[in-house]
Enzyme design. Structure first.
Site, PDB file in Angstrom:
ATOM      1  N   HIS A  21      -5.402   4.940   6.352  1.00 33.43           N
ATOM      2  CA  HIS A  21      -4.659   5.698   5.357  1.00 33.43           C
ATOM      3  C   HIS A  21      -3.191   5.860   5.730  1.00 33.43           C
ATOM      4  O   HIS A  21      -2.548   6.841   5.334  1.00 33.43           O
ATOM      5  CB  HIS A  21      -5.295   7.075   5.110  1.00 33.43           C
ATOM      6  CG  HIS A  21      -6.639   7.004   4.470  1.00 33.43           C
ATOM      7  ND1 HIS A  21      -6.832   6.621   3.169  1.00 33.43           N
ATOM      8  CD2 HIS A  21      -7.884   7.257   4.978  1.00 33.43           C
ATOM      9  CE1 HIS A  21      -8.123   6.652   2.886  1.00 33.43           C
ATOM     10  NE2 HIS A  21      -8.784   7.026   3.971  1.00 33.43           N
TER      11      HIS A  21
ATOM     12  N   ASP B   8      -2.716  -0.147   6.353  1.00 32.65           N
ATOM     13  CA  ASP B   8      -3.611  -0.550   5.265  1.00 32.65           C
ATOM     14  C   ASP B   8      -3.158  -1.858   4.632  1.00 32.65           C
ATOM     15  O   ASP B   8      -3.985  -2.685   4.228  1.00 32.65           O
ATOM     16  CB  ASP B   8      -3.658   0.551   4.203  1.00 32.65           C
ATOM     17  CG  ASP B   8      -4.448   1.763   4.677  1.00 32.65           C
ATOM     18  OD1 ASP B   8      -4.856   1.774   5.858  1.00 32.65           O
ATOM     19  OD2 ASP B   8      -4.645   2.698   3.882  1.00 32.65           O
TER      20      ASP B   8
ATOM     21  N   ASP C  96       0.860  -1.177   0.000  1.00 32.30           N
ATOM     22  CA  ASP C  96       0.000   0.000   0.000  1.00 32.30           C
ATOM     23  C   ASP C  96       0.901   1.234   0.000  1.00 32.30           C
ATOM     24  O   ASP C  96       1.971   1.235   0.620  1.00 32.30           O
ATOM     25  CB  ASP C  96      -0.911   0.023   1.226  1.00 32.30           C
ATOM     26  CG  ASP C  96      -1.923   1.152   1.156  1.00 32.30           C
ATOM     27  OD1 ASP C  96      -2.966   0.957   0.511  1.00 32.30           O
ATOM     28  OD2 ASP C  96      -1.650   2.224   1.730  1.00 32.30           O
TER      29      ASP C  96
END
Length: 640
Positions: free
Chosen positions: A234, A239, A93
């Site tokens: 976030h 994540d 991510d």
């Protein structure tokens, strides 16, 4: 991670093999538990020698010749080439300064490496984007300019991340975004993108979940649905950890749909007709072994025949999104069953495929449907012989050139011979004392005009003798004459005519060389050849008069000579017929010759020396290769 997700990633679902599959399948030329095992025969039908048995829809023994059997049990889905439990995934991510990989930069990378439900490692770092982070991005991610002030730049982070992901499958939620930024970063740094396979958990979720169950496919919604241990916020590593839990939960859902391998997982993101996907069960009984497969229709007719090194994997691929051929998709709608014949190695599979296609003429096969539909160039048997293109080679001893795949190729060889040999071109049958009228070719000194009595039978005999000497390999004078003509035209600047002679000479060299090689190969009563199988063992074949009569394999650590003895003792009887290729079709003999001529192949035994004539056309192969290269370069060159 939920216990159910961890169990789904680790377990290996297996199906009990049917009784027929647990029985010995064949007398295979392989070894289990260090034992030499017997060979396989080719005449399994009990009928005429060489007839292929009709494969049944289930596995069955094939012509046992010894009480020693090779026991094979049907493999489970978990034993595919790429089962999910054996794949290493890196779930990644990114956090960035914006949404465009072209104009924005990476601010954080987080990745988790997993295999078999276990975490193998993590990668996490902030990245200095080299620019100010927009306020709205700071509000969303919590990453500020102060946090990345002392962070490394992407040029220092990227090589370490690529090393972390080497040899793995990349996974991301909305992979187009994350992988797009990584590819753009590699391009800016001049680093090649490694080309890892990529999975997108958004696409997987669309296939595994209904809209009622998952109205939203955002990472946060899926994490709540599956009870992920980490709540996405976030930040890259958090994540990525949440995506790992989502991935394992999706594996559990998809496992119930029969998705157990990486290839099947990748196909989920593509559009496949439901009717096509529903027939995947037709491959369930197939083994992971080399062989031939036959798609059968509702009336038990053979629709299509093919070969593969891995029968199950190849047949299953027909029911996925990778199959784009319209004709094959049409065939799949008619197929109701897939039969198979397990083979010792790829060569046996190729030969069986050719024979089965010739026997059944399946409508969806394009090649090999008419292996005997070839052309030959022969000298007619008359007082004044001429060159003739025929579809059936002579059954008596005669000068014969071929086989040619098309009639036009045979005609090109005829024209090449007529270029330098004054053999007559008219088709009228002449008596020993003809009294006709010479044609225009006689005026051009291309023919001695035997039709008008200008050339006696004794004088004319020298022309077919030159051709016979060329075919038999006792002289290459005809080829040398064509080469002289080529050089003469080139020296005069007549390059178009020179190119035509060059192409004719190259085609004639190929034809004569092929005829000499096939003829010498097919004349040997018995030949045993071996080729390394790539795993420390040997692929073995017995060939008689250019026909494959037995095949086997001596696995690593097994003495191959006892297997060779078994192969020879149990091989099919091959009685030579008449003609230039007495044992098999031109296609089969050519396939065997190509295999034997492969570098690394060894001749184990032979009843006669395998040799070429002293003046064979093989000496001209470098010229033919250069001519073909020049022609292909000319065809590729753009002309305005």
């Amino acid at each position: 991670m939920p216990a159910s997700a961890r169990a789904a990633a680790r377990r290996a679902p297996r199906r009990p093999a049917p009784a027929a599959d647990r029985a010995p399948r064949r007398a295979a030329p392989s070894a289990r538990a260090g034992r030499p095992v017997p060979c396989r025969r080719f005449n399994t039908s009990g009928g005429r020698p060489g007839a292929l048995s009709v494969p049944s829809p289930t596995v069955r023994p094939v012509s046992p010749i010894s009480p020693v059997r090779d026991i094979e049990v049907q493999a489970s889905f978990d034993e595919l080439d790429d089962p999910l439990r054996e794949i290493t995934f890196v779930v990644v991510d990114l956090e960035t300064t914006g949404g465009s990989a072209v104009t924005e930069m990476i601010t954080e990378i987080g990745a988790v490496k997993v295999r078999g439900g276990e975490v193998l490692g993590e990668f996490a770092t902030l990245v200095d984007p080299g620019r100010a982070i927009p306020p709205q991005i700071t509000m969303l991610t919590g990453i500020s300019d102060a946090m990345v002030m002392d962070a490394p730049r992407i040029d220092a982070v990227l090589p370490a991340f690529l090393e972390f992901t080497r040899g793995t499958v990349l996974v991301a939620h909305n992979a187009r975004f994350d992988i797009g930024f990584l590819k753009a970063a590699c391009a800016r740094q001049g680093l090649p993108w490694p080309g890892n396979a990529v999975l997108d958990t958004v696409l997987l979720a669309r296939r595994a979940l209904s809209k009622d169950e998952a109205p939203s496919l955002r990472l946060g919604a899926l994490a709540r649905l599956f009870g992920a241990r980490t709540t996405p916020d976030h930040r890259a590593l958090h994540d990525a950890r949440a995506t790992v839990d989502v991935l394992h939960a999706l594996f559990e859902r998809l496992g119930g749909l029969g998705v157990q391998s990486l290839a099947e997982l990748q196909e989920l993101g593509r559009d496949v007709r439901p009717a096509q996907r529903r027939k995947r069960h037709l491959a369930d009984h197939l083994p992971q072994a080399p062989g031939v497969y036959l798609f059968r229709g509702p009336s038990d007719e053979v629709l299509y025949v093919g070969t593969s090194k891995n029968l199950r994997r190849r047949v299953r691929s027909y029911f996925g999104a990778g199959e784009l051929r319209g004709r094959i998709k049409q065939m799949l709608t008619l197929a109701v069953r897939v039969d198979h014949v397990v083979c010792a190695h790829g060569l046996e599979a190729n030969v069986r495929e050719q024979r089965l296609i010739a026997a059944h003429l399946p409508p969806y096969n394009k090649r090999s449907r008419m292996p005997d539909k070839v052309s030959w160039v022969v000298l007619t048997r008359e007082t004044f012989p001429r060159l003739s293109v025929v579809s059936t080679p002579p059954l008596v001893e005669s000068v014969c050139l071929g086989p040619f795949g098309t009639r036009q190729a045979a005609q090109n060889a005829v024209e090449a011979l007529q270029e330098v040999v004054r053999i007559r071109r008219c088709s009228v049958r002449l008596s020993r004392t003809p009294k006709g009228t010479p044609c225009a070719l006689a005026e051009l000194d291309k023919c001695g005009a035997p039709c008008a009595g200008r050339e006696s039978a004794e004088d004319y005999a020298g022309h077919p003798t030159r051709i016979a000497d060329l075919v038999r390999g006792s002289s290459d004078e005809v080829l040398a004459r064509l080469r002289e003509e080529l050089e003469r035209l080139s020296g005069q600047g007549r390059f178009d005519q020179a190119a035509r002679v060059r192409d004719r000479l190259a085609a004639l060299v190929d034809a004569v060389d092929r005829r000499q090689r096939l003829g010498a190969f097919a004349a040997i009563e018995e030949m045993v050849a071996a080729q390394p199988d790539g795993h420390g063992g040997w692929d073995l074949v017995v060939i008689r008069f250019g026909r494959l009569v037995a095949s086997g394999r001596a696995r690593r650590g097994i003495d191959p000579m006892p297997v060779v003895d078994l192969l020879q003792a149990s091989a099919e009887t091959a009685l030579p017929g008449n003609g230039p290729l007495p044992g098999a079709s031109a296609e089969e003999t050519t396939t065997l010759l190509r295999w034997v001529e492969t570098p690394g192949t060894r001749l184990v035994r032979t009843t006669a020396p395998w040799s070429s004539p002293a003046r064979a056309a093989g000496r001209w192969r470098p010229f033919a290769a250069a001519a073909h290269l020049a022609r292909s370069d000319l065809l590729r060159r753009p002309w305005s």
